[in-house]
Scaffold this motif. Structure first.
Motif, PDB file in Angstrom:
ATOM      1  N   ILE A 289     -89.475 -36.682  46.059  1.00 21.91           N
ATOM      2  CA  ILE A 289     -90.218 -35.714  45.255  1.00 21.91           C
ATOM      3  C   ILE A 289     -91.718 -35.882  45.473  1.00 21.91           C
ATOM      4  O   ILE A 289     -92.409 -34.923  45.820  1.00 21.91           O
ATOM      5  CB  ILE A 289     -89.866 -35.858  43.761  1.00 21.91           C
ATOM      6  N   VAL A 290     -92.274 -37.079  45.284  1.00 23.44           N
ATOM      7  CA  VAL A 290     -93.705 -37.325  45.476  1.00 23.44           C
ATOM      8  C   VAL A 290     -93.889 -38.579  46.318  1.00 23.44           C
ATOM      9  O   VAL A 290     -93.208 -39.588  46.099  1.00 23.44           O
ATOM     10  CB  VAL A 290     -94.453 -37.495  44.136  1.00 23.44           C
ATOM     11  N   GLY A 291     -94.829 -38.530  47.266  1.00 22.76           N
ATOM     12  CA  GLY A 291     -95.108 -39.702  48.071  1.00 22.76           C
ATOM     13  C   GLY A 291     -95.897 -40.751  47.321  1.00 22.76           C
ATOM     14  O   GLY A 291     -95.501 -41.914  47.243  1.00 22.76           O
ATOM     15  N   ASP A 292     -97.024 -40.360  46.715  1.00 21.92           N
ATOM     16  CA  ASP A 292     -97.931 -41.326  46.090  1.00 21.92           C
ATOM     17  C   ASP A 292     -98.514 -40.724  44.824  1.00 21.92           C
ATOM     18  O   ASP A 292     -98.969 -39.576  44.817  1.00 21.92           O
ATOM     19  CB  ASP A 292     -99.043 -41.705  47.071  1.00 21.92           C
ATOM     20  N   ILE A 293     -98.508 -41.487  43.746  1.00 20.66           N
ATOM     21  CA  ILE A 293     -99.075 -41.045  42.468  1.00 20.66           C
ATOM     22  C   ILE A 293    -100.113 -42.055  42.017  1.00 20.66           C
ATOM     23  O   ILE A 293     -99.847 -43.254  41.959  1.00 20.66           O
ATOM     24  CB  ILE A 293     -97.985 -40.916  41.391  1.00 20.66           C
ATOM     25  N   SER A 294    -101.293 -41.561  41.690  1.00 18.72           N
ATOM     26  CA  SER A 294    -102.329 -42.379  41.077  1.00 18.72           C
ATOM     27  C   SER A 294    -102.821 -41.625  39.853  1.00 18.72           C
ATOM     28  O   SER A 294    -103.597 -40.681  39.964  1.00 18.72           O
ATOM     29  CB  SER A 294    -103.478 -42.635  42.059  1.00 18.72           C
ATOM     30  N   GLY A 295    -102.355 -42.010  38.680  1.00 20.81           N
ATOM     31  CA  GLY A 295    -102.726 -41.300  37.465  1.00 20.81           C
ATOM     32  C   GLY A 295    -101.504 -40.898  36.674  1.00 20.81           C
ATOM     33  O   GLY A 295    -100.381 -41.256  36.998  1.00 20.81           O
ATOM     34  N   ILE A 317     -87.227 -40.774  44.603  1.00 22.34           N
ATOM     35  CA  ILE A 317     -88.024 -39.818  43.831  1.00 22.34           C
ATOM     36  C   ILE A 317     -89.508 -39.996  44.131  1.00 22.34           C
ATOM     37  O   ILE A 317     -90.193 -39.035  44.484  1.00 22.34           O
ATOM     38  CB  ILE A 317     -87.759 -39.970  42.322  1.00 22.34           C
ATOM     39  N   VAL A 318     -90.038 -41.208  44.014  1.00 20.97           N
ATOM     40  CA  VAL A 318     -91.463 -41.477  44.246  1.00 20.97           C
ATOM     41  C   VAL A 318     -91.602 -42.713  45.127  1.00 20.97           C
ATOM     42  O   VAL A 318     -90.928 -43.723  44.904  1.00 20.97           O
ATOM     43  CB  VAL A 318     -92.213 -41.707  42.917  1.00 20.97           C
ATOM     44  N   GLY A 319     -92.479 -42.631  46.126  1.00 18.48           N
ATOM     45  CA  GLY A 319     -92.742 -43.799  46.958  1.00 18.48           C
ATOM     46  C   GLY A 319     -93.534 -44.857  46.226  1.00 18.48           C
ATOM     47  O   GLY A 319     -93.116 -46.006  46.112  1.00 18.48           O
ATOM     48  N   ARG A 320     -94.705 -44.469  45.692  1.00 23.62           N
ATOM     49  CA  ARG A 320     -95.531 -45.409  44.928  1.00 23.62           C
ATOM     50  C   ARG A 320     -96.072 -44.701  43.690  1.00 23.62           C
ATOM     51  O   ARG A 320     -96.648 -43.623  43.782  1.00 23.62           O
ATOM     52  CB  ARG A 320     -96.694 -45.937  45.765  1.00 23.62           C
ATOM     53  N   TYR A 321     -95.874 -45.322  42.534  1.00 20.83           N
ATOM     54  CA  TYR A 321     -96.400 -44.799  41.274  1.00 20.83           C
ATOM     55  C   TYR A 321     -97.338 -45.848  40.693  1.00 20.83           C
ATOM     56  O   TYR A 321     -96.921 -46.961  40.380  1.00 20.83           O
ATOM     57  CB  TYR A 321     -95.261 -44.515  40.289  1.00 20.83           C
ATOM     58  N   THR A 322     -98.605 -45.508  40.533  1.00 20.43           N
ATOM     59  CA  THR A 322     -99.568 -46.397  39.888  1.00 20.43           C
ATOM     60  C   THR A 322    -100.282 -45.610  38.800  1.00 20.43           C
ATOM     61  O   THR A 322    -101.049 -44.693  39.081  1.00 20.43           O
ATOM     62  CB  THR A 322    -100.591 -46.962  40.894  1.00 20.43           C
ATOM     63  N   SER A 354     -90.013 -52.354  53.706  1.00 17.89           N
ATOM     64  CA  SER A 354     -90.272 -53.154  52.510  1.00 17.89           C
ATOM     65  C   SER A 354     -90.659 -52.240  51.355  1.00 17.89           C
ATOM     66  O   SER A 354     -91.090 -51.106  51.564  1.00 17.89           O
ATOM     67  CB  SER A 354     -91.389 -54.180  52.761  1.00 17.89           C
ATOM     68  N   ILE A 355     -90.498 -52.762  50.139  1.00 15.56           N
ATOM     69  CA  ILE A 355     -90.793 -52.050  48.890  1.00 15.56           C
ATOM     70  C   ILE A 355     -90.062 -50.714  48.889  1.00 15.56           C
ATOM     71  O   ILE A 355     -90.649 -49.630  48.939  1.00 15.56           O
ATOM     72  CB  ILE A 355     -92.302 -51.866  48.655  1.00 15.56           C
ATOM     73  N   VAL A 356     -88.739 -50.773  48.821  1.00 15.00           N
ATOM     74  CA  VAL A 356     -87.870 -49.599  48.912  1.00 15.00           C
ATOM     75  C   VAL A 356     -86.999 -49.537  47.663  1.00 15.00           C
ATOM     76  O   VAL A 356     -86.383 -50.533  47.278  1.00 15.00           O
ATOM     77  CB  VAL A 356     -86.974 -49.675  50.166  1.00 15.00           C
ATOM     78  N   GLY A 357     -86.941 -48.370  47.018  1.00 17.44           N
ATOM     79  CA  GLY A 357     -86.132 -48.212  45.819  1.00 17.44           C
ATOM     80  C   GLY A 357     -85.418 -46.880  45.779  1.00 17.44           C
ATOM     81  O   GLY A 357     -85.925 -45.878  46.285  1.00 17.44           O
ATOM     82  N   GLY A 358     -84.251 -46.859  45.157  1.00  8.25           N
ATOM     83  CA  GLY A 358     -83.484 -45.632  45.058  1.00  8.25           C
ATOM     84  C   GLY A 358     -84.197 -44.558  44.266  1.00  8.25           C
ATOM     85  O   GLY A 358     -84.068 -43.366  44.554  1.00  8.25           O
ATOM     86  N   ILE A 359     -84.966 -44.930  43.252  1.00  9.21           N
ATOM     87  CA  ILE A 359     -85.779 -43.981  42.490  1.00  9.21           C
ATOM     88  C   ILE A 359     -87.245 -44.142  42.840  1.00  9.21           C
ATOM     89  O   ILE A 359     -87.928 -43.165  43.160  1.00  9.21           O
ATOM     90  CB  ILE A 359     -85.564 -44.166  40.974  1.00  9.21           C
ATOM     91  N   ALA A 360     -87.782 -45.349  42.787  1.00  6.47           N
ATOM     92  CA  ALA A 360     -89.193 -45.584  43.105  1.00  6.47           C
ATOM     93  C   ALA A 360     -89.345 -46.841  43.941  1.00  6.47           C
ATOM     94  O   ALA A 360     -88.641 -47.827  43.713  1.00  6.47           O
ATOM     95  CB  ALA A 360     -90.030 -45.704  41.828  1.00  6.47           C
ATOM     96  N   GLY A 361     -90.258 -46.793  44.922  1.00  2.00           N
ATOM     97  CA  GLY A 361     -90.607 -48.009  45.633  1.00  2.00           C
ATOM     98  C   GLY A 361     -91.405 -48.908  44.715  1.00  2.00           C
ATOM     99  O   GLY A 361     -90.936 -49.934  44.238  1.00  2.00           O
ATOM    100  N   THR A 362     -92.632 -48.518  44.412  1.00  2.00           N
ATOM    101  CA  THR A 362     -93.475 -49.215  43.444  1.00  2.00           C
ATOM    102  C   THR A 362     -93.565 -48.405  42.164  1.00  2.00           C
ATOM    103  O   THR A 362     -93.707 -47.185  42.207  1.00  2.00           O
ATOM    104  CB  THR A 362     -94.889 -49.418  44.003  1.00  2.00           C
ATOM    105  N   PHE A 363     -93.483 -49.086  41.017  1.00  2.00           N
ATOM    106  CA  PHE A 363     -93.753 -48.448  39.728  1.00  2.00           C
ATOM    107  C   PHE A 363     -94.642 -49.393  38.937  1.00  2.00           C
ATOM    108  O   PHE A 363     -94.197 -50.419  38.445  1.00  2.00           O
ATOM    109  CB  PHE A 363     -92.464 -48.158  38.974  1.00  2.00           C
ATOM    110  N   ALA A 364     -95.922 -49.079  38.845  1.00  2.00           N
ATOM    111  CA  ALA A 364     -96.893 -49.953  38.195  1.00  2.00           C
ATOM    112  C   ALA A 364     -97.777 -49.140  37.268  1.00  2.00           C
ATOM    113  O   ALA A 364     -98.066 -47.971  37.533  1.00  2.00           O
ATOM    114  CB  ALA A 364     -97.757 -50.665  39.241  1.00  2.00           C
ATOM    115  N   SER A 365     -98.223 -49.759  36.165  1.00  2.00           N
ATOM    116  CA  SER A 365     -99.030 -49.025  35.198  1.00  2.00           C
ATOM    117  C   SER A 365     -99.758 -49.983  34.275  1.00  2.00           C
ATOM    118  O   SER A 365     -99.333 -51.111  34.060  1.00  2.00           O
ATOM    119  CB  SER A 365     -98.156 -48.082  34.369  1.00  2.00           C
TER     120      SER A 365
END
Length: 644
Positions: A289-295, A317-322, A354-365
């Motif tokens: 759905i989204v490659g990279d999220i910042s915000g 769903i998302v590669g990296r969520y920050t 590396s950093i691979v997930g079925g829903i999100a790779g990275t999920f940080a906040s």
């Protein structure tokens, strides 16, 4: 005096510039009629003279394809563009614009800043488009509304950024379709940039993109603000070269970016689907759905069916969520704009280094963002739901998880995933296929109210429950499952099984399987593709089969195989005397055979390749007090193990 005269002449020209056309008086009931390229150029002349054609109505009366429009109508970035109504009537308009300027499109701009004006409807645009930087099919800047338009263009090689309908959307784009295939640095199937309070609703992309820059989305390249609702990407996205590094690639949006000045714009991505495969060998931040999220962004009721393959930070769903830090607002104090990924679903194969997930790779906040009520049934070379809380602001491994990120009610199908999918208690849990299908109180309690439940299928995110594509991918394969320690998965299928046939889904396979109705019978060992089809769509699962013909039902429960997984040594013990041990790979081939004559054995497997294997253990049977080899009807135990 001369200046006044010039102004009067300019105004007269502006009046007469659109007084000709092909008839009509410009009202809704009697619109100006457009038959030729010359009529279109009259619109452009009026716009260039400062007449924005406010509330004037135009209707395209026929296809214009034998002659092509060579110039863009009006200018870009002047705050106001075409402020009238242009009805395409489903007709086709050909462009042949090869501009030396920075931008090119049919219209320079549609509508005006902070004005609900400017409307283009039911127009199909074909032909050629090129500029020195960016381009859009219908317009460069959209402040108004574009409905039911389709673009299928050839793009010039010097054009670097492209939006299938608009280069930048600050208004509304509704029910539009992009058919343009391109090799371009940055591409958005519907728009390149989505800004402020813009909306993209019920749009589709069928274009295939080969990219060589940072940022590409099947619907939108960069989203700074606004909503994307009910959109679908069918297009394939791939890197144009193995030697070029790309980032921020998404089936719907390449990158969501909350920079200074737009933190308060809400961003919703809802009821969207990605069907196309996304693959690039040297790409990071890649998601269905989204490659990279910042915000802060809310991703709700979205699904990914495509296969996603890249380097690192790869997610279904998302590669990296920050998420963002808190924001100080005068008079209100600190505001925590928490975002979330909820009620989302992945069934595609997710692969990365590396950093691979079925829903999100990275999920940080830092501000309470949530990953909840998500379901993954796709194969993952990594973590089943979420890989880690890494790389916030570039600080690899800096821990932002703690109390600032919430994980709740996330599940995956243990029988559909690869053997090496990680399991982390508290953040997500595994279930058998049968536990994740149907309409039961237990399943509703697990995933909540954001899903549609029905017998014979997985849950479907609300809003997609009547979609044939969603119905197809929600159709299950029911592999054998006896207990938490005894079940088949896609890497090792040792038992005949059944498939879902709800909604008239049909199944097909190769020669190793026989599928009759819902019953699938294993005929031979080896890797096999099994394909489900419905309404012109299909999906394929790859199964590693072991022919169960030679497996007798008697099977000693006290046979132990350990450690599992192993890197070098496999220990095997039994209460009965072991006569022979065979190690079989997923192709059904015996790769190692050992004669034992003891109740325990040590097998060296260091030379085996990493993967899943079956150890086949033959034991001795006693007849009348005499120990006899098991020549016929022998008791054979099978155990699965993993070689790392």
């Amino acid at each position: 005096m001369k200046r006044i005269f010039t102004l009067i002449v300019g105004c007269l020209l502006a009046v007469f510039a659109f007084a000709q056309f092909g008839g009509g008086n410009g009202t809704e009931s009697d619109p100006y009629r457009i038959y030729t390229v010359a009529h279109l150029e009259e619109i452009g002349d009026s716009l260039n003279l400062g007449n924005n054609l406010d509330n004037k109505h135009f209707r395209l009366m026929n296809d214009i394809v034998n002659d092509s429009l060579p110039i863009m109508l009006g200018r870009t970035n002047n705050g106001r563009g075409f402020c009238g109504y242009f009805y395409g009537g489903g007709h086709t308009l050909a462009l042949n614009i090869n501009s030396d300027d920075s931008y090119a499109a049919l219209f320079g701009a549609i509508g005006g800043v902070e004005e609900n004006v400017g409307y283009v409807d039911s127009l199909r645009i074909v032909g050629f488009l090129s500029s020195n930087y960016g381009g859009g099919g219908v317009c460069v800047n959209n402040y108004g509304t574009i409905c039911r338009c389709t673009t299928k263009l050839r793009l010039g090689s010097v054009l670097q950024t492209f939006g299938g309908i608009a280069w930048e959307n600050l208004g509304n784009i509704i029910s539009c379709t992009n058919l343009t295939n391109t090799t371009t640095q940055q591409v958005g199937g519907i728009c390149h940039r989505g800004s402020n309070y813009s909306n993209i609703v019920d749009c589709q992309n069928y274009g295939h993109f080969k990219i060589y820059g940072d940022g590409t989305g099947g619907i939108c390249t960069f989203l700074g603000g606004g909503n994307i609702i009910g959109c679908i990407n069918y297009g394939q996205i791939s890197g144009s070269s193995d030697n070029i590094t790309c980032n921020s690639i998404g089936g719907i949006v390449g990158q969501v970016l909350a920079v200074s000045g737009n933190e308060n714009y809400r961003r919703f991505i809802m009821k969207c689907k990605n069907v196309g495969d996304i693959q690039s060998s040297d790409t990071y931040y890649m998601g269905g759905i989204v490659g990279d999220i910042s915000g802060n962004v809310s991703i709700e009721n979205c699904t990914n069916y495509g296969n996603i393959s890249g380097n690192y930070n790869i997610g279904g769903i998302v590669g990296r969520y920050t998420g963002n830090d808190s924001i100080w607002i005068m008079g209100e104090g600190y505001v925590y704009p928490s975002g979330r990924i909820v009620d989302c679903y992945n069934s595609g194969y997710i692969h990365g280094d590396s950093i691979v997930g079925g829903i999100a790779g990275t999920f940080a906040s830092l501000c309470g963002d949530t990953l909840a009520n998500c379901l993954n049934i796709g194969r993952v070379d990594g973590s089943a739901i979420y890989s880690g809380h890494y790389a916030f602001d570039g600080y690899e491994g800096f821990d932002f998880w703690g109390d600032s990120v919430y994980f709740d009610h996330n599940y995956y199908d243990a029988q559909m995933l690869a053997y090496n999918a990680d399991y982390e208690e508290g953040m997500y849990e595994w279930r058998f296929t049968s536990q994740l299908t149907g309409d039961t109180p237990e399943l509703r309690a697990m995933l909540g109210d954001g899903w549609s439940y029905a017998e014979g299928r997985y849950p479907i995110p609300l809003g997609l429950e009547n979609d044939s594509l969603a119905m197809l991918f929600a159709t299950p394969i029911y592999l054998y499952a006896e207990s938490a320690d005894d079940y088949d998965d896609v890497d090792l299928v040792q038992h005949h099984f059944t498939v879902g046939t709800e909604n008239s889904v049909s199944w097909a396979s190769g020669s190793r399987l026989s599928i009759v109705g819902e019953n699938a019978t294993i005929l031979a060992s080896g890797s096999e593709n099994i394909t489900a089809s419905l309404g012109g769509y299909s999906f394929t699962r790859r199964l590693n089969l072991i022919n169960p013909v030679n497996i007798e039902e008697q099977d000693f429960d006290d046979v132990k195989v350990f450690p599992n997984p192993t890197t070098d040594i496999l220990n095997i013990t039994s209460s009965q005397t072991i006569s022979e041990i065979e190690i079989v790979n997923v192709m059904g081939q015996v790769v190692k055979r050992i004669e034992v004559n003891s109740d325990n054995a040590v097998c060296d497997v260091e030379d085996l390749r990493s993967g899943v294997y079956v150890v086949r253990i033959r034991t001795l049977r006693y007849f009348g007090g005499a120990q006899q080899p098991q020549a016929q009807g022998a008791v054979i135990s099978h155990r699965k193990f993993v070689k790392e």
